[in-house]
Design a protein around this motif. Structure first.
Motif, PDB file in Angstrom:
ATOM      1  N   GLY A 166       5.166  13.733   0.805  1.00 17.34           N
ATOM      2  CA  GLY A 166       5.462  12.972   2.622  1.00 17.34           C
ATOM      3  C   GLY A 166       5.421  11.362   1.208  1.00 17.34           C
ATOM      4  O   GLY A 166       4.045  11.381   0.138  1.00 17.34           O
ATOM      5  N   LEU A 167       6.604   9.980   1.906  1.00 18.06           N
ATOM      6  CA  LEU A 167       5.919   9.151   1.750  1.00 18.06           C
ATOM      7  C   LEU A 167       5.755   8.435   1.976  1.00 18.06           C
ATOM      8  O   LEU A 167       6.808   7.522   2.737  1.00 18.06           O
ATOM      9  N   LEU A 168       5.153   7.681   1.813  1.00 16.60           N
ATOM     10  CA  LEU A 168       4.875   5.845   3.349  1.00 16.60           C
ATOM     11  C   LEU A 168       3.922   4.863   2.355  1.00 16.60           C
ATOM     12  O   LEU A 168       3.062   4.654   2.057  1.00 16.60           O
ATOM     13  N   VAL A 169       5.286   3.329   2.855  1.00 17.72           N
ATOM     14  CA  VAL A 169       4.642   2.405   2.172  1.00 17.72           C
ATOM     15  C   VAL A 169       4.703   1.339   3.205  1.00 17.72           C
ATOM     16  O   VAL A 169       5.172   1.239   4.029  1.00 17.72           O
ATOM     17  N   ALA A 170       3.758   0.318   3.261  1.00 11.78           N
ATOM     18  CA  ALA A 170       3.793  -0.686   4.727  1.00 11.78           C
ATOM     19  C   ALA A 170       3.106  -1.434   3.680  1.00 11.78           C
ATOM     20  O   ALA A 170       2.326  -1.316   2.038  1.00 11.78           O
ATOM     21  N   PRO A 171       3.532  -2.852   3.822  1.00 12.78           N
ATOM     22  CA  PRO A 171       1.484  -4.072   3.627  1.00 12.78           C
ATOM     23  C   PRO A 171       0.304  -3.864   3.415  1.00 12.78           C
ATOM     24  O   PRO A 171       0.233  -4.690   2.397  1.00 12.78           O
ATOM     25  N   SER A 172      -0.309  -2.897   4.254  1.00  8.17           N
ATOM     26  CA  SER A 172      -1.515  -3.476   3.818  1.00  8.17           C
ATOM     27  C   SER A 172      -2.095  -1.722   4.344  1.00  8.17           C
ATOM     28  O   SER A 172      -1.307  -0.899   4.816  1.00  8.17           O
ATOM     29  N   LYS A 173      -3.878  -1.201   4.104  1.00  4.36           N
ATOM     30  CA  LYS A 173      -3.856  -0.369   4.336  1.00  4.36           C
ATOM     31  C   LYS A 173      -4.295  -0.216   5.672  1.00  4.36           C
ATOM     32  O   LYS A 173      -3.695   1.284   6.041  1.00  4.36           O
ATOM     33  N   GLU A 174      -4.549  -1.013   6.654  1.00  5.53           N
ATOM     34  CA  GLU A 174      -4.853  -1.560   7.980  1.00  5.53           C
ATOM     35  C   GLU A 174      -2.971  -1.132   8.230  1.00  5.53           C
ATOM     36  O   GLU A 174      -3.155   0.055   9.168  1.00  5.53           O
ATOM     37  N   ASN A 175      -1.792  -2.049   8.010  1.00  9.98           N
ATOM     38  CA  ASN A 175      -0.537  -1.623   8.830  1.00  9.98           C
ATOM     39  C   ASN A 175      -0.306  -0.185   8.404  1.00  9.98           C
ATOM     40  O   ASN A 175       0.583   1.019   9.195  1.00  9.98           O
TER      41      ASN A 175
ATOM     42  N   HIS B 276       0.818  -1.079  -0.031  1.00 12.78           N
ATOM     43  CA  HIS B 276      -0.165  -0.153   0.263  1.00 12.78           C
ATOM     44  C   HIS B 276       1.135   1.602   0.489  1.00 12.78           C
ATOM     45  O   HIS B 276       1.418   1.442   1.037  1.00 12.78           O
ATOM     46  N   VAL B 277       0.491   2.275  -0.864  1.00 14.40           N
ATOM     47  CA  VAL B 277       1.846   3.397  -1.142  1.00 14.40           C
ATOM     48  C   VAL B 277       1.069   4.403  -1.193  1.00 14.40           C
ATOM     49  O   VAL B 277      -0.598   4.331  -1.690  1.00 14.40           O
ATOM     50  N   ALA B 278       0.889   5.484  -0.436  1.00 12.68           N
ATOM     51  CA  ALA B 278       0.310   7.235  -0.532  1.00 12.68           C
ATOM     52  C   ALA B 278       1.124   7.903   0.232  1.00 12.68           C
ATOM     53  O   ALA B 278       1.920   7.908   1.214  1.00 12.68           O
ATOM     54  N   ARG B 279       1.135   9.165   0.164  1.00 14.28           N
ATOM     55  CA  ARG B 279       1.452  10.598   0.528  1.00 14.28           C
ATOM     56  C   ARG B 279       1.136  10.203   1.988  1.00 14.28           C
ATOM     57  O   ARG B 279      -0.107   9.522   2.268  1.00 14.28           O
ATOM     58  N   PHE B 280       1.645  11.460   2.241  1.00 20.20           N
ATOM     59  CA  PHE B 280       1.457  11.549   4.183  1.00 20.20           C
ATOM     60  C   PHE B 280      -0.214  12.024   4.643  1.00 20.20           C
ATOM     61  O   PHE B 280      -1.018  11.392   5.728  1.00 20.20           O
ATOM     62  N   ASP B 281      -1.061  12.568   3.358  1.00 17.20           N
ATOM     63  CA  ASP B 281      -2.618  12.639   3.585  1.00 17.20           C
ATOM     64  C   ASP B 281      -3.232  11.708   3.048  1.00 17.20           C
ATOM     65  O   ASP B 281      -4.379  11.691   2.914  1.00 17.20           O
ATOM     66  N   GLY B 282      -2.816  10.469   2.660  1.00 16.39           N
ATOM     67  CA  GLY B 282      -3.185   9.646   2.142  1.00 16.39           C
ATOM     68  C   GLY B 282      -3.771   9.369   0.432  1.00 16.39           C
ATOM     69  O   GLY B 282      -4.213   8.546   0.331  1.00 16.39           O
ATOM     70  N   SER B 283      -3.910  10.585  -0.163  1.00 16.83           N
ATOM     71  CA  SER B 283      -3.688  10.783  -0.995  1.00 16.83           C
ATOM     72  C   SER B 283      -2.707   9.726  -2.727  1.00 16.83           C
ATOM     73  O   SER B 283      -1.520   9.292  -1.878  1.00 16.83           O
ATOM     74  N   GLU B 284      -2.861   9.327  -3.826  1.00 15.41           N
ATOM     75  CA  GLU B 284      -2.015   9.120  -4.660  1.00 15.41           C
ATOM     76  C   GLU B 284      -0.218   9.543  -4.950  1.00 15.41           C
ATOM     77  O   GLU B 284      -0.714  10.833  -5.078  1.00 15.41           O
ATOM     78  N   TYR B 285       0.135   8.782  -4.697  1.00 18.36           N
ATOM     79  CA  TYR B 285       1.814  10.102  -5.349  1.00 18.36           C
ATOM     80  C   TYR B 285       2.245   9.475  -6.686  1.00 18.36           C
ATOM     81  O   TYR B 285       1.510   8.526  -7.204  1.00 18.36           O
TER      82      TYR B 285
END
Length: 270
Positions: free
Chosen positions: A250-259, A233-242
């Motif tokens: 910012g950019l945050l990458v995690a295994p799932s939306k929950e994580n 799951h890849v998104a900017r800090f505000d949850g929007s698409e990069y």
């Protein structure tokens, strides 16, 4: 441009312009840019020229935007090429490592069409292999003999069991202090000073998160697509698409939306 041809161009530039200079840089071949950790070397500049020339020879209508070209002319990032194919190039990602003689650097390129990222390549000159992706085709580690290994991001897990990579140097000082304290909630974190290798590590399932604040397209456009294609799951800090046009947020990458939500709430409070 065909992704295999692009990969071959990056590899040839590394063999001709980068590796012959590795651990052979004289003082005059290295310069500081914004600060002591932001360097440019003769290898960066020569490799970027070689890559741009080779791309233009095969695809004359393609716009090549390299890190060093933008350093010389920042207005390039504000140019509009919506009707053109754009290839963003980082000739030596991890220049500080390269200049320090550390074998942790990469050559990266991302292909953007109509504002959307459609392909990316990260080449490791030391290992002589590629991470490659095309939209909707997965992320693959590709070896010179043609062997291909599909990549898969790590499975979701508890916050306390997560290990990942975070670049905090571009956060405001007070925010950086808070984030560094919050990182005690995860099992471990590191920073390689080379986004290319951090993306390579994560694509293979060896990291649960990636975090970046400053977003330059040559550093993150290819990697972000690779992470999505590897199942993250890849998104900017505000949850929007990069997108390639973003240089902040910012950019945050995690295994799932929950994580992702948990990391954003508990750790990366920026």
């Amino acid at each position: 441009m065909n992704i295999e041809r692009l990969a071959a161009i990056l590899r040839q530039a590394a063999k001709d312009e980068i590796m012959p200079r590795f651990r052979r840089l004289d003082d005059g071949m290295v310069r500081s840019k914004a600060n002591a950790f932001d360097l440019v070397t003769e290898a960066d500049e020569s490799a970027e020229r070689a890559i741009a020339a080779a791309i233009n020879a095969h695809s004359p209508n393609t716009v090549v935007i390299g890190e060093e070209a933008v350093s010389a002319n920042p207005n390039l990032l504000n140019s509009h090429f919506e009707d053109r194919t754009v290839i963003y190039v980082d000739p030596v990602d991890g220049t500080y490592n390269f200049a320090s003689g550390l074998p942790l650097f990469a050559v990266m390129a991302a292909v953007v069409e109509n504002g959307e990222t459609v392909a990316g390549v990260i080449y490791d000159p030391m290992g002589d292999d590629f991470l490659m992706t095309e939209r909707a085709c997965g992320t693959w580690q590709v070896f010179p003999d043609g062997r291909r290994v599909r990549q898969k991001f790590a499975e979701p897990t508890a916050l306390a069991e997560m290990g990942g990579l975070a670049s905090v140097s571009y956060l405001p000082t007070e925010v950086r202090s808070q984030v560094l304290g919050n990182l005690a909630k995860v099992k471990m974190f590191a920073n390689y000073r080379c986004a290319g290798h951090e993306y390579r590590m994560a694509a293979g399932g060896h990291a649960h998160f990636l975090m970046y604040n400053k977003l330059m397209p040559w550093d993150h456009v290819a990697g972000a697509l690779m992470m999505r294609e590897a199942g993250a799951h890849v998104a900017r800090f505000d949850g929007s698409e990069y997108k390639a046009s973003h240089t902040g947020g910012g950019l945050l990458v995690a295994p799932s939306k929950e994580n992702w939500d948990e990391l954003r709430r508990e750790v990366f409070v920026v």
